[in-house]
Design a protein around this motif. Structure first.
Motif, short mmCIF file in Angstrom:
data_model
loop_
_atom_site.label_atom_id
_atom_site.label_comp_id
_atom_site.label_asym_id
_atom_site.label_seq_id
_atom_site.Cartn_x
_atom_site.Cartn_y
_atom_site.Cartn_z
N HIS A 26 -6.06 25.92 -67.69
CA HIS A 26 -5.45 27.02 -67.93
C HIS A 26 -5.80 27.96 -66.52
CE1 HIS A 26 -4.60 30.82 -70.04
NE2 HIS A 26 -5.65 31.26 -69.55
N ALA A 27 -6.88 27.98 -66.25
CA ALA A 27 -7.03 28.68 -64.83
C ALA A 27 -6.18 28.23 -63.78
CB ALA A 27 -8.53 28.50 -64.40
N ILE A 28 -5.95 26.92 -63.58
CA ILE A 28 -4.94 26.48 -62.35
C ILE A 28 -3.51 27.04 -62.85
CG2 ILE A 28 -3.70 24.44 -61.55
CD1 ILE A 28 -6.46 23.06 -62.14
N ARG A 29 -3.24 27.05 -63.89
CA ARG A 29 -1.71 27.58 -64.33
C ARG A 29 -1.70 29.17 -63.98
NH1 ARG A 29 -1.09 24.41 -70.00
NH2 ARG A 29 -0.13 22.37 -69.09
N GLU A 30 -2.84 29.80 -64.44
CA GLU A 30 -2.89 31.19 -64.02
C GLU A 30 -2.85 31.45 -62.66
OE1 GLU A 30 -3.14 34.13 -66.01
OE2 GLU A 30 -2.55 32.79 -67.63
N LEU A 62 -0.13 32.96 -57.59
CA LEU A 62 0.41 32.57 -56.01
C LEU A 62 1.84 32.74 -56.03
CD1 LEU A 62 -1.94 29.31 -55.27
CD2 LEU A 62 -1.97 31.66 -54.29
N GLU A 63 2.71 32.32 -56.74
CA GLU A 63 4.11 32.51 -57.09
C GLU A 63 4.37 33.94 -56.96
OE1 GLU A 63 5.29 30.44 -60.51
OE2 GLU A 63 5.40 28.51 -59.71
N THR A 64 3.80 34.87 -57.51
CA THR A 64 4.02 36.36 -57.57
C THR A 64 3.59 36.71 -56.28
OG1 THR A 64 3.15 36.59 -59.82
CG2 THR A 64 3.32 38.61 -58.73
#
Length: 251
Positions: free
Chosen positions: A84-88, A93-95
């Motif tokens: 979950h932390a990696i996805r967040e 980073l994409e933002t």
């Protein structure tokens, strides 16, 4: 038993790191030589491999110690939390990547960050992304929502986005000019042509988007690239002149 130097060579982990792991109770050697040098048993080596694996997955040493001092079968909640932390982090980073591309585009077009534009960018960056979703859901029909997905982003690197960036630069050069001039009318024609292609010829949707574009608040909710009020006004008058001269454009 394997000496610390041999373990360091085998795992490519420095002796200093292995000593640090010992000092914090993360990896204690099972024995020592008569001279006091650390010796590691097979189970110690296995524990070190687990440490290396968990570190490569982004776990901190405190969390690694907690996991290793428990049971391997109880790691699932830790993995789930880490995923979950990696996805967040990926979303973050994409933002940041999108924002950096937008800023790069602004400098390409403007050469600087003007106060009004800077304010709009700050407002956009602080806006909750869910507000855009709610606005789109409330404002557009399902068919329209499908079409507006084609709206290019100023953070995009594709050819279509580059074309829109170039068009925006031309629009910026219209500042202070006559909306009835040949240059202004040529740009309006380009806008209409590119928008028609983008939206599949849906003229009603084109008009709806332009009304949104004329509203600073609604433009912000749509996360549209900010345009100065003077530019919007000039384009609005140029569109009116274009339509008056081409009455068949909108029915």
């Amino acid at each position: 038993m394997i000496p610390i130097q041999a373990l360091a060579r085998k795992t490519r982990i420095t002796v200093r790191t292995l000593r640090y792991y010992d000092s914090i109770g993360l990896l204690r050697p099972s024995g020592k030589t008569p001279g006091g040098h650390r010796l590691y048993a097979e189970e110690d080596v296995v524990r070190l491999y687990k440490i290396m694996l968990l570190k490569s997955l982004g776990f901190g040493l405190n969390k690694v110690k907690t996991m290793l001092d428990g049971q391997d079968s109880g790691w699932e909640p830790f993995f789930r939390q880490q995923l979950h932390a990696i996805r967040e982090q990926r979303i973050h980073l994409e933002t940041m990547e999108r924002k950096m591309k937008e800023i790069e585009t602004i400098f390409k077009l403007e050469g600087e960050l003007k106060p009004g534009l800077l304010y709009e960018l700050i407002a956009l960056s602080q806006q909750n992304p869910s507000l855009q979703h709610q606005f789109v859901e409330h404002t557009f029909s399902p068919d329209e929502r499908t079409k507006i997905k084609n709206i290019p982003s100023f953070s995009g690197c594709d050819e279509e986005s580059e074309q829109w960036i170039g068009l925006y630069a031309d629009i910026r050069n219209l500042a202070g000019k006559d909306p009835a001039s040949e240059e202004a009318q040529r740009i309006v024609e380009r806008i209409i042509s590119m928008t028609t292609t983008m939206l599949g010829g849906d003229e009603r949707l084109m008009q709806k988007l332009w009304e949104i574009r004329k509203s600073p608040e609604q433009s912000r909710q749509m996360r549209l690239f900010p345009l100065e009020p003077e530019t919007i006004d000039l384009l609005d008058r140029a569109f009116a002149i274009y339509e008056a001269n081409r009455p068949s454009y909108r029915k």
